[in-house]
Write a protein that holds these residues in place. Structure first.
Motif, mmCIF file in Angstrom:
data_model
loop_
_atom_site.group_PDB
_atom_site.id
_atom_site.type_symbol
_atom_site.label_atom_id
_atom_site.label_comp_id
_atom_site.label_asym_id
_atom_site.label_seq_id
_atom_site.Cartn_x
_atom_site.Cartn_y
_atom_site.Cartn_z
ATOM 1 N N LEU A 7 0.809 -1.207 0.000
ATOM 2 C CA LEU A 7 0.000 0.000 0.000
ATOM 3 C C LEU A 7 0.846 1.262 0.000
ATOM 4 N N ALA A 28 -15.343 7.539 3.890
ATOM 5 C CA ALA A 28 -14.537 6.321 3.940
ATOM 6 C C ALA A 28 -13.508 6.451 5.060
ATOM 7 N N GLY A 32 -10.875 1.440 5.434
ATOM 8 C CA GLY A 32 -11.589 1.182 4.188
ATOM 9 C C GLY A 32 -10.743 1.492 2.972
ATOM 10 N N LEU A 33 -9.951 2.582 3.051
ATOM 11 C CA LEU A 33 -9.063 2.909 1.942
ATOM 12 C C LEU A 33 -7.979 1.851 1.768
ATOM 13 N N LYS A 34 -7.456 1.331 2.890
ATOM 14 C CA LYS A 34 -6.456 0.261 2.810
ATOM 15 C C LYS A 34 -7.068 -0.999 2.217
ATOM 16 N N ALA A 35 -8.279 -1.342 2.658
ATOM 17 C CA ALA A 35 -8.953 -2.531 2.129
ATOM 18 C C ALA A 35 -9.216 -2.373 0.633
ATOM 19 N N CYS A 36 -9.585 -1.162 0.218
ATOM 20 C CA CYS A 36 -9.818 -0.903 -1.206
ATOM 21 C C CYS A 36 -8.519 -1.054 -1.992
ATOM 22 N N GLY A 37 -7.417 -0.550 -1.455
ATOM 23 C CA GLY A 37 -6.129 -0.691 -2.122
ATOM 24 C C GLY A 37 -5.710 -2.141 -2.257
ATOM 25 N N ALA A 39 -7.748 -4.706 -2.294
ATOM 26 C CA ALA A 39 -8.674 -5.335 -3.241
ATOM 27 C C ALA A 39 -8.261 -5.025 -4.676
ATOM 28 N N VAL A 40 -7.846 -3.795 -4.943
ATOM 29 C CA VAL A 40 -7.411 -3.434 -6.298
ATOM 30 C C VAL A 40 -6.168 -4.230 -6.679
#
Length: 98
Positions: A7, A28, A32-37, A39-40
């Motif tokens: 990340l 967010a 949540g931003l870490k989880a989104c990163g 996931a991407v």
């Protein structure tokens, strides 16, 4: 190597800060931003390895897709570079007002 340490290599996103110190993008959380990163990154790896497997089964179509994507990326890069030189105060011809 811890996958969460990837990340730190994500591009910097300008994030507005609320008084508590946590970044907020449409409510967010930082988790949540870490989880989104993550996931991407995971989805990108899955798509990449799926494409490599598909490319080996269909080399001609794979080459067509890779070359098309390469040309598209070059055109996008040219557009980004040209946008740096676009100054509305020095435009000679304006397409806005015809």
């Amino acid at each position: 190597m811890n996958p969460f340490s990837l990340l730190q290599f994500l591009p910097v996103i300008m994030v507005p800060w609320r008084p508590g110190g946590q970044p907020v993008i449409r409510n967010a959380s930082l988790a949540g931003l870490k989880a989104c990163g993550v996931a991407v990154i995971v989805l990108g790896l899955i798509i990449y390895f799926w494409f490599v497997k598909w490319y080996r089964a269909h080399p001609v179509w794979g080459k067509i897709i890779v070359w098309t994507a390469a040309v598209w990326c070059v055109l996008r890069l040219i557009g980004i570079i040209r946008s740096f030189c676009d100054d509305p105060y020095t435009r000679v011809k304006s397409d806005t007002y015809k």
